[in-house]
Design an enzyme around this catalytic site. Structure first.
Site, mmCIF file in Angstrom:
data_model
loop_
_atom_site.group_PDB
_atom_site.id
_atom_site.type_symbol
_atom_site.label_atom_id
_atom_site.label_comp_id
_atom_site.label_asym_id
_atom_site.label_seq_id
_atom_site.Cartn_x
_atom_site.Cartn_y
_atom_site.Cartn_z
ATOM 1 N N LYS A 199 16.617 28.956 69.487
ATOM 2 C CA LYS A 199 17.363 30.071 68.890
ATOM 3 C C LYS A 199 18.363 29.514 67.878
ATOM 4 O O LYS A 199 19.231 28.703 68.215
ATOM 5 C CB LYS A 199 18.127 30.882 69.935
ATOM 6 C CG LYS A 199 18.700 32.152 69.289
ATOM 7 C CD LYS A 199 19.767 32.854 70.092
ATOM 8 C CE LYS A 199 21.171 32.386 69.815
ATOM 9 N NZ LYS A 199 21.658 32.645 68.436
ATOM 10 N N SER A 253 30.175 26.058 71.587
ATOM 11 C CA SER A 253 31.517 26.046 72.167
ATOM 12 C C SER A 253 31.481 25.674 73.650
ATOM 13 O O SER A 253 30.503 25.948 74.356
ATOM 14 C CB SER A 253 32.166 27.422 72.005
ATOM 15 O OG SER A 253 31.412 28.387 72.690
ATOM 16 N N GLU A 255 33.204 27.067 75.853
ATOM 17 C CA GLU A 255 33.208 28.344 76.564
ATOM 18 C C GLU A 255 31.775 28.832 76.843
ATOM 19 O O GLU A 255 31.423 29.169 77.976
ATOM 20 C CB GLU A 255 33.936 29.327 75.643
ATOM 21 C CG GLU A 255 34.192 30.679 76.160
ATOM 22 C CD GLU A 255 34.670 31.587 75.002
ATOM 23 O OE1 GLU A 255 34.905 31.100 73.868
ATOM 24 O OE2 GLU A 255 34.783 32.785 75.253
ATOM 25 N N GLY A 257 29.110 26.977 76.648
ATOM 26 C CA GLY A 257 28.463 25.936 77.453
ATOM 27 C C GLY A 257 28.578 26.236 78.944
ATOM 28 O O GLY A 257 27.625 26.073 79.713
ATOM 29 N N GLU A 274 26.173 19.931 74.337
ATOM 30 C CA GLU A 274 26.935 19.159 73.339
ATOM 31 C C GLU A 274 28.008 20.116 72.835
ATOM 32 O O GLU A 274 27.711 21.068 72.126
ATOM 33 C CB GLU A 274 25.970 18.716 72.235
ATOM 34 C CG GLU A 274 26.411 17.467 71.544
ATOM 35 C CD GLU A 274 27.132 17.798 70.275
ATOM 36 O OE1 GLU A 274 28.378 17.932 70.349
ATOM 37 O OE2 GLU A 274 26.480 17.942 69.241
ATOM 38 N N CYS A 308 32.079 18.883 65.673
ATOM 39 C CA CYS A 308 32.538 18.759 67.047
ATOM 40 C C CYS A 308 33.280 17.436 67.245
ATOM 41 O O CYS A 308 34.109 17.313 68.130
ATOM 42 C CB CYS A 308 31.373 18.877 68.001
ATOM 43 S SG CYS A 308 29.943 17.957 67.451
ATOM 44 N N GLU A 405 40.769 22.720 70.031
ATOM 45 C CA GLU A 405 39.825 22.478 68.935
ATOM 46 C C GLU A 405 39.986 23.590 67.891
ATOM 47 O O GLU A 405 39.838 24.764 68.201
ATOM 48 C CB GLU A 405 38.394 22.492 69.472
ATOM 49 C CG GLU A 405 37.374 22.283 68.369
ATOM 50 C CD GLU A 405 35.953 22.133 68.887
ATOM 51 O OE1 GLU A 405 35.449 23.043 69.562
ATOM 52 O OE2 GLU A 405 35.339 21.088 68.604
HETATM 53 P P1 NAI Z 1 29.208 29.711 70.183
HETATM 54 O O1 NAI Z 1 29.206 28.699 71.261
HETATM 55 O O2 NAI Z 1 29.497 31.126 70.561
HETATM 56 O O3 NAI Z 1 27.787 29.723 69.421
HETATM 57 C C1 NAI Z 1 26.860 28.668 69.441
HETATM 58 C C2 NAI Z 1 25.477 29.221 69.742
HETATM 59 O O4 NAI Z 1 25.487 29.804 71.047
HETATM 60 C C3 NAI Z 1 24.996 30.324 68.802
HETATM 61 O O5 NAI Z 1 23.606 30.164 68.579
HETATM 62 C C4 NAI Z 1 25.250 31.590 69.613
HETATM 63 O O6 NAI Z 1 24.399 32.646 69.260
HETATM 64 C C5 NAI Z 1 24.948 31.107 71.020
HETATM 65 N N1 NAI Z 1 25.575 31.896 72.078
HETATM 66 C C6 NAI Z 1 26.756 32.563 72.055
HETATM 67 N N2 NAI Z 1 26.967 33.174 73.237
HETATM 68 C C7 NAI Z 1 25.918 32.904 74.042
HETATM 69 C C8 NAI Z 1 25.576 33.235 75.377
HETATM 70 N N3 NAI Z 1 26.365 33.991 76.126
HETATM 71 N N4 NAI Z 1 24.430 32.746 75.882
HETATM 72 C C9 NAI Z 1 23.622 31.958 75.132
HETATM 73 N N5 NAI Z 1 23.884 31.619 73.865
HETATM 74 C C10 NAI Z 1 25.023 32.074 73.309
HETATM 75 O O7 NAI Z 1 30.194 29.223 69.069
HETATM 76 P P2 NAI Z 1 30.899 30.084 67.913
HETATM 77 O O8 NAI Z 1 31.320 31.400 68.468
HETATM 78 O O9 NAI Z 1 30.016 30.101 66.747
HETATM 79 O O10 NAI Z 1 32.146 29.175 67.600
HETATM 80 C C11 NAI Z 1 33.275 29.201 68.451
HETATM 81 C C12 NAI Z 1 33.910 27.848 68.544
HETATM 82 O O11 NAI Z 1 33.001 26.973 69.185
HETATM 83 C C13 NAI Z 1 34.232 27.163 67.229
HETATM 84 O O12 NAI Z 1 35.453 27.554 66.706
HETATM 85 C C14 NAI Z 1 34.233 25.733 67.652
HETATM 86 O O13 NAI Z 1 35.467 25.398 68.221
HETATM 87 C C15 NAI Z 1 33.169 25.666 68.711
HETATM 88 N N6 NAI Z 1 31.883 25.189 68.186
HETATM 89 C C16 NAI Z 1 31.470 23.933 68.511
HETATM 90 C C17 NAI Z 1 30.300 23.435 67.977
HETATM 91 C C18 NAI Z 1 29.814 22.066 68.290
HETATM 92 O O14 NAI Z 1 29.119 21.482 67.482
HETATM 93 N N7 NAI Z 1 30.083 21.528 69.448
HETATM 94 C C19 NAI Z 1 29.496 24.200 67.036
HETATM 95 C C20 NAI Z 1 29.977 25.533 66.815
HETATM 96 C C21 NAI Z 1 31.136 25.982 67.367
#
Ligand code: NAI
Ligand code: MG
Length: 505
Positions: A199, A253, A255, A257, A274, A308, A405
């Protein structure tokens, strides 16, 4: 900010790609969501709509997982030799480089990053990742084992291990490196012989859909790689919880994770994560500042801080503190911020309005908590999601900008006196443990400190160096497992022990 500069002219294939209705890849076919729903993809430099993609939900996830299951259990993929698989995975890398310009432009349009960076870094690293993984296809062997169990005197056993693909994998990726994250995830899945439903992030689905085309063109059989577009709660969540998925690999995120772990707990799927970081970058007073200052600046400003592993807490030794802060602030002030498609842009917009609001919220909280800014500190312009590269000085431990972060171009500089246990305690005093940096010309100090830092990657006299051979992943709440290197195969392979009783000879 640069304005009205001539942008790179779009490749005809890119114009066509964003001009046509986009579909997702399920079981070798390009399909809409069953509901017919779609959503808009925006250019972060302007906030304008550039494309529409399907909004997959649970019924689409079910079809995609069923396709991956069928492909794993009975398709041509399951009968291919490792060498045949390896050639296909290598070919994906070749096709990525053949389409380098298109992919770079799509990535820049969709994510906002400079096209020059996407071309030289994201696309090249994605191609190299597949080609590195291609080599592993023929080398994922078990071991033969000598047993000591003497059940019957003189009896012997022939024992060995086999490495077998874990099965159907669900992968969920974020928007900061859309193409590269897809490559990090899909490369090892293909090399290990698993099948997958990936996804893409809702903010940046385009380069992953283009990659899916190339994967199909390379000869990956139908159903092996399914690439879907949708939102987290309505598409990611049912994918992570699907009973026919054996393993979930997530980047995003911390959260979410934790939600993934809960979703996977029901049937104890294997999970790798990750997640976030608040990485310390430590500049000792013997460092070569010609190298350390731009190093510290790019550690935070690369990809607009949306990394990250961004070096977001900058520890600087007392004696050189003012010089380093001024150097990093000057670097920040000189950075050319503008649309990603302007070839002279060094830093583009943040990915979305949500991310802009989040980063600006942190800047406000810094001001409220008494932070001082040596550079930046606010939004840039009114169109698009631009923010000033920002340096906060003399941050202290109870500031949110120091602890949390931010995921934007905002670094918090901290002064320290000695390289001692207190410095190590402060550097490690975070819920995260993804990366760390050390700048010093003293090899002994470098090695001693590298050992003490609780982080999955420690860069010495460099930062943000990625290579398909170098494992990457987090300690503590930065995640579980490692991406890349041979270590990544622990995520996708089971180890089967086979023990054959040979009786007495
Ligand atoms: P997110 O963790 O919500 O999104 C990442 C992926 O997870 C997207 O594909 C999203 O559709 C999916 N997702 C969201 N909720 C889900 C759920 N309940 N079950 C399964 N999949 C789900 O991150 P977001 O909202 O884009 O960014 C929020 C914060 O997360 C950022 O400000 C940053 O601090 C952190 N982040 C960290 C990343 C990293 O590389 N470790 C990458 C992106 C964001
Ligand atoms: Mg989210």
């Amino acid at each position: 900010m640069t304005k009205d500069a001539p942008l790179v002219s779009l490749h005809p294939n890119v114009k066509a790609f964003i001009g046509e209705k986009r579909r997702m890849l399920i079981d070798g076919k390009w399909v809409d969501a069953k509901s017919g729903k779609s959503f808009e993809v925006l250019d972060p430099a302007t906030g304008q709509v550039i494309a529409n993609v399907p909004a997959a939900e649970k019924p689409d996830v079910d079809v995609a997982v069923a396709a991956a299951k069928r492909a794993f259990e009975s398709g041509p993929w399951s009968r291919m030799t490792p060498a045949e698989r390896g050639k296909i995975v290598w070919k994906i890398g070749e096709l990525i480089m053949e389409h380098q310009e298109e992919l770079a432009q799509i990535e820049s349009l969709d994510n906002g990053k400079p096209v020059t960076v996407a071309r030289a870094a994201d696309v090249v690293l994605a191609a190299e990742l597949f080609q590195y993984m291609a080599g592993w296809c023929t080398k994922l062997d078990g071991r033969s084992l000598t047993l000591s169990v003497p059940y019957t005197p003189g009896s012997e056993y022939h024992a060995f291990t086999r490495r077998e693909p874990v099965g159907v994998v669900a992968q969920i990726i974020p928007w900061n490196f859309p193409l590269l994250m897809a490559a990090w995830k899909l490369g090892p899945v293909l090399a290990s012989g698993c099948t997958v439903v990936l996804k893409l992030a809702e903010e940046t689905p385009l380069s992953g859909l283009k990659l899916a085309e190339l994967i199909q063109k390379a000869g990956v059989p139908d159903g092996v790689v399914n690439v879907i577009t949708g939102f987290g709660e309505t598409c990611g969540a049912p994918l992570a919880a699907h009973p026919d998925v054996s393993k979930v690999a997530f980047t995003g995120s911390t959260e979410v994770g934790k939600l993934i772990v809960k979703a996977a707990a029901n049937d104890l799927k294997k999970v790798t994560l990750e997640l976030g970081g608040k990485s310390p970058n430590i500049i000792l007073d013997d460092a070569d500042l010609e190298q350390a200052i731009p190093g510290a600046a790019s550690a935070i400003f690369f990809n607009h801080g949306q990394c990250c592993c961004a070096g977001s807490r900058l520890f600087i030794q007392d004696k050189i503190y003012d010089k380093v802060v001024e150097g990093v602030a000057e670097y920040a002030r000189k950075l050319k911020v503008g649309p990603g498609l302007d070839p002279s842009t060094q830093m583009g917009p943040l990915v979305s309005q949500v991310q802009l609001d989040r980063v600006c919220g942190y800047l406000e909280s810094g001001k409220e908590q008494g932070a001082t800014f040596a550079a930046g500190g606010k939004r840039l312009g009114e169109q698009g999601y631009f923010v000033e590269p920002t340096v906060i000085v003399d941050a202290h431990e109870n500031m949110k900008v120091y602890q949390e972060e931010i995921f934007g171009p905002v670094v918090a500089a901290v002064r320290f006196k000695e390289l001692d246990d207190e410095l190590v305690r402060k550097a490690n005093d975070t819920i995260y443990g993804l990366a760390a940096g050390i700048y010093t010309s003293n090899i002994t100090r470098a090695h001693r400190l590298a050992t003490k830092l609780r982080a999955g990657t420690v860069w010495v006299n460099c930062y943000n160096i990625f290579d398909a051979a170098l494992p990457f992943g987090g300690y503590k709440q930065s995640g579980w497992g490692r991406e890349m290197g041979v270590e990544v195969f622990n995520n996708y392979l089971e180890t089967k022990s086979v023990c054959v009783g040979l009786g007495q000879g």
